[in-house]
Motif scaffolding. Sequence first.
Motif, PDB file in Angstrom:
ATOM      1  N   ASP A  42     -85.667  34.049  11.022  1.00 48.68           N
ATOM      2  CA  ASP A  42     -86.911  33.592  10.399  1.00 48.68           C
ATOM      3  C   ASP A  42     -88.116  34.381  10.880  1.00 48.68           C
ATOM      4  OD1 ASP A  42     -85.438  31.674   9.073  1.00 48.68           O
ATOM      5  OD2 ASP A  42     -86.006  30.025  10.407  1.00 48.68           O
ATOM      6  N   ASN A  43     -88.024  34.919  12.099  1.00 49.85           N
ATOM      7  CA  ASN A  43     -89.126  35.686  12.681  1.00 49.85           C
ATOM      8  C   ASN A  43     -88.849  37.185  12.685  1.00 49.85           C
ATOM      9  OD1 ASN A  43     -91.252  33.663  13.823  1.00 49.85           O
ATOM     10  ND2 ASN A  43     -89.266  32.762  14.330  1.00 49.85           N
ATOM     11  N   ASN A  44     -87.853  37.587  11.911  1.00 52.37           N
ATOM     12  CA  ASN A  44     -87.543  39.010  11.667  1.00 52.37           C
ATOM     13  C   ASN A  44     -87.121  39.788  12.906  1.00 52.37           C
ATOM     14  OD1 ASN A  44     -88.266  38.833   8.829  1.00 52.37           O
ATOM     15  ND2 ASN A  44     -90.401  38.748   9.516  1.00 52.37           N
ATOM     16  N   PHE A  45     -86.447  39.105  13.842  1.00 51.77           N
ATOM     17  CA  PHE A  45     -85.904  39.808  14.994  1.00 51.77           C
ATOM     18  C   PHE A  45     -84.447  40.197  14.735  1.00 51.77           C
ATOM     19  CE2 PHE A  45     -89.539  37.845  17.079  1.00 51.77           C
ATOM     20  CZ  PHE A  45     -89.971  38.883  17.896  1.00 51.77           C
ATOM     21  N   ASP A  46     -84.108  41.404  15.180  1.00 55.35           N
ATOM     22  CA  ASP A  46     -82.760  41.927  14.976  1.00 55.35           C
ATOM     23  C   ASP A  46     -81.828  41.624  16.141  1.00 55.35           C
ATOM     24  OD1 ASP A  46     -83.279  43.507  12.454  1.00 55.35           O
ATOM     25  OD2 ASP A  46     -84.740  44.441  13.797  1.00 55.35           O
ATOM     26  N   GLY A  47     -82.399  41.318  17.301  1.00 45.48           N
ATOM     27  CA  GLY A  47     -81.546  41.069  18.450  1.00 45.48           C
ATOM     28  C   GLY A  47     -82.364  40.735  19.675  1.00 45.48           C
ATOM     29  N   VAL A  48     -81.650  40.546  20.796  1.00 43.39           N
ATOM     30  CA  VAL A  48     -82.294  40.109  22.028  1.00 43.39           C
ATOM     31  C   VAL A  48     -81.693  40.824  23.234  1.00 43.39           C
ATOM     32  CG1 VAL A  48     -82.607  37.831  21.005  1.00 43.39           C
ATOM     33  CG2 VAL A  48     -80.701  38.202  22.572  1.00 43.39           C
ATOM     34  N   VAL A  49     -82.445  40.788  24.324  1.00 41.33           N
ATOM     35  CA  VAL A  49     -81.932  41.164  25.638  1.00 41.33           C
ATOM     36  C   VAL A  49     -81.637  39.863  26.374  1.00 41.33           C
ATOM     37  CG1 VAL A  49     -82.415  42.315  27.826  1.00 41.33           C
ATOM     38  CG2 VAL A  49     -83.294  43.284  25.672  1.00 41.33           C
ATOM     39  N   ALA A  50     -80.382  39.659  26.747  1.00 39.18           N
ATOM     40  CA  ALA A  50     -79.967  38.458  27.478  1.00 39.18           C
ATOM     41  C   ALA A  50     -80.133  38.721  28.970  1.00 39.18           C
ATOM     42  CB  ALA A  50     -78.522  38.101  27.156  1.00 39.18           C
ATOM     43  N   VAL A  51     -80.910  37.866  29.630  1.00 36.66           N
ATOM     44  CA  VAL A  51     -81.257  38.053  31.043  1.00 36.66           C
ATOM     45  C   VAL A  51     -80.642  36.940  31.878  1.00 36.66           C
ATOM     46  CG1 VAL A  51     -83.156  38.268  32.701  1.00 36.66           C
ATOM     47  CG2 VAL A  51     -83.423  39.145  30.365  1.00 36.66           C
ATOM     48  N   GLN A  52     -80.131  37.305  33.037  1.00 36.84           N
ATOM     49  CA  GLN A  52     -79.479  36.340  33.929  1.00 36.84           C
ATOM     50  C   GLN A  52     -80.397  35.192  34.308  1.00 36.84           C
ATOM     51  OE1 GLN A  52     -81.903  36.781  37.269  1.00 36.84           O
ATOM     52  NE2 GLN A  52     -79.918  35.843  37.662  1.00 36.84           N
ATOM     53  N   ALA A  53     -79.787  34.013  34.486  1.00 34.04           N
ATOM     54  CA  ALA A  53     -80.513  32.845  34.976  1.00 34.04           C
ATOM     55  C   ALA A  53     -79.855  32.269  36.220  1.00 34.04           C
ATOM     56  CB  ALA A  53     -80.591  31.770  33.890  1.00 34.04           C
ATOM     57  N   ASP A  54     -78.660  32.771  36.537  1.00 32.49           N
ATOM     58  CA  ASP A  54     -77.912  32.315  37.714  1.00 32.49           C
ATOM     59  C   ASP A  54     -77.524  33.538  38.531  1.00 32.49           C
ATOM     60  OD1 ASP A  54     -76.413  30.355  39.331  1.00 32.49           O
ATOM     61  OD2 ASP A  54     -74.646  31.412  38.567  1.00 32.49           O
ATOM     62  N   GLN A  55     -77.515  33.395  39.847  1.00 28.74           N
ATOM     63  CA  GLN A  55     -77.252  34.536  40.714  1.00 28.74           C
ATOM     64  C   GLN A  55     -75.784  34.561  41.136  1.00 28.74           C
ATOM     65  OE1 GLN A  55     -81.462  35.861  42.228  1.00 28.74           O
ATOM     66  NE2 GLN A  55     -80.569  34.465  43.691  1.00 28.74           N
ATOM     67  N   SER A  56     -74.968  35.067  40.229  1.00 29.97           N
ATOM     68  CA  SER A  56     -73.541  35.211  40.499  1.00 29.97           C
ATOM     69  C   SER A  56     -72.989  36.310  39.599  1.00 29.97           C
ATOM     70  CB  SER A  56     -72.797  33.897  40.228  1.00 29.97           C
ATOM     71  OG  SER A  56     -72.788  33.605  38.843  1.00 29.97           O
ATOM     72  N   HIS A  57     -71.924  36.923  40.053  1.00 27.17           N
ATOM     73  CA  HIS A  57     -71.270  37.912  39.207  1.00 27.17           C
ATOM     74  C   HIS A  57     -70.651  37.246  37.988  1.00 27.17           C
ATOM     75  CE1 HIS A  57     -70.768  41.026  42.725  1.00 27.17           C
ATOM     76  NE2 HIS A  57     -72.028  40.825  42.372  1.00 27.17           N
ATOM     77  N   GLN A  58     -70.301  35.960  38.118  1.00 26.29           N
ATOM     78  CA  GLN A  58     -69.764  35.213  36.981  1.00 26.29           C
ATOM     79  C   GLN A  58     -70.800  35.104  35.867  1.00 26.29           C
ATOM     80  OE1 GLN A  58     -69.488  34.258  40.184  1.00 26.29           O
ATOM     81  NE2 GLN A  58     -67.270  34.463  40.497  1.00 26.29           N
ATOM     82  N   GLU A  59     -72.068  34.997  36.241  1.00 27.29           N
ATOM     83  CA  GLU A  59     -73.137  34.939  35.255  1.00 27.29           C
ATOM     84  C   GLU A  59     -73.164  36.213  34.421  1.00 27.29           C
ATOM     85  OE1 GLU A  59     -77.159  33.661  33.697  1.00 27.29           O
ATOM     86  OE2 GLU A  59     -75.196  32.812  34.109  1.00 27.29           O
ATOM     87  N   THR A  60     -73.037  37.350  35.080  1.00 28.47           N
ATOM     88  CA  THR A  60     -73.029  38.620  34.361  1.00 28.47           C
ATOM     89  C   THR A  60     -71.840  38.687  33.418  1.00 28.47           C
ATOM     90  OG1 THR A  60     -74.060  39.642  36.301  1.00 28.47           O
ATOM     91  CG2 THR A  60     -73.147  41.116  34.636  1.00 28.47           C
ATOM     92  N   ASP A  61     -70.678  38.272  33.900  1.00 26.81           N
ATOM     93  CA  ASP A  61     -69.482  38.261  33.049  1.00 26.81           C
ATOM     94  C   ASP A  61     -69.668  37.331  31.850  1.00 26.81           C
ATOM     95  OD1 ASP A  61     -68.141  40.043  34.714  1.00 26.81           O
ATOM     96  OD2 ASP A  61     -67.167  38.459  35.879  1.00 26.81           O
ATOM     97  N   PHE A  62     -70.322  36.183  32.072  1.00 28.08           N
ATOM     98  CA  PHE A  62     -70.582  35.220  31.003  1.00 28.08           C
ATOM     99  C   PHE A  62     -71.433  35.843  29.895  1.00 28.08           C
ATOM    100  CE2 PHE A  62     -73.762  31.975  29.585  1.00 28.08           C
ATOM    101  CZ  PHE A  62     -72.935  31.241  28.748  1.00 28.08           C
ATOM    102  N   LEU A  63     -72.485  36.544  30.278  1.00 32.24           N
ATOM    103  CA  LEU A  63     -73.359  37.172  29.291  1.00 32.24           C
ATOM    104  C   LEU A  63     -72.638  38.290  28.540  1.00 32.24           C
ATOM    105  CD1 LEU A  63     -76.730  37.309  31.271  1.00 32.24           C
ATOM    106  CD2 LEU A  63     -76.031  35.649  29.529  1.00 32.24           C
TER     107      LEU A  63
END
Length: 276
Positions: A42-63
Motif C-alpha cells: 500500500d505504501n509502494n515498498f518493494d522490500g525490507v532490511v530485517a534487523v536482529q532483535a535478539d542477541q543469539s546466533h539462532q536469531e540470525t538463522d531465524f531471519l
Amino acid sequence: MRIDAHQHFWLFDPVKDSWITEEMAVISRNFLPNDIGQILKDNNFDGVVAVQADQSHQETDFLVELSGVYKLIKAVVGWVDLRSEAIDEHLAHFKRSPIIKGFRHIVEGEVDPDFLHRDEFLRGIAALTKHQYTYDLLIRPRHYASTLKCVSVNPEQAFMLDHIAKPPIKTQEFDEWAAFIHDLAQYENVHCKISGLATEADWKHWTLDHFTQYIAHVISCFGKDRVLFGSDWPVCLLAGSYEDSIRIVEDKLNDFTEAELKGFWGDNAVQFYSIT
C-alpha cells in the motif's frame, strides 16, 4: 527500488523478549512478514532490511530462514558474537547465507560507556571489515565517545547509525546529541537511518514539528546520499501507525531532488547493504 531499511520480526517469547514491558503490550505478540506485506504494498515498498532483535546466533538463522520464505526480505542484519575468539569461524559460517549483509549488537543495553572501544569488540569489527560485512550502531549518549573512537580506528568499515542515535525528542534536548552527530558525520564511512523517531518522543502526544530540528540536523551533517528511511516496525507501533513513521519524515524532504528522494526511500539502502 523502495526499501524500508529497518524492520524486525519475532515469535514472541516473554522470557527472550523481556525488554517488551507491560506498557509495550501492543507489540507483545508474534510479528512476521505476512503482518506487514500488504502495508508495504500500500505504501509502494518493494522490500525490507530485517534487523536482529535478539542477541543469539539462532536469531540470525531465524531471519535467514524467513528470507527464504518471504521475498520481501532483501537483506538481513543479524547478530554474531563479535567478542568471540572464534569470530572468523562464525563469520565464515554465515557467509553461506548471502542474504546476510551485516551485523548489530544492542550496545544501548550495555552499561559500559567504553564498550565499543574495548579490544575484544574492536577485534570483532576488524573481522567484519575483513569479511566485508556492515555494522549497525545502536547506542545511547553514554556511548558517544567510544563510538567516535571505534569509527575513527576503523576507516574501512561500513557503519550505519540506527535511529539517528535516539535523540531525546520527548524533552526536545538537542545540543549534546547535535554535537555528536556533527562529529560522527565527519567520517564518510558512516551512514544514518532516519528511523525509530516516534518512540523517542511522547508516545501519545507527539506532533510532526517535534522531529523537525533533529531530522534537519542529520541531513545537514550527513548529506542526502548518506541518509535513508527505516520504519522500525513493529516497535514504531508503540507510538503510531506504519504510515505515521513515513509522515514524520516525508514532510522534511521538500528540497530533495527526484534522484535524492529515490536515494532516501531505497537506493541508498540498496547501495549500502549491497541489495540485489
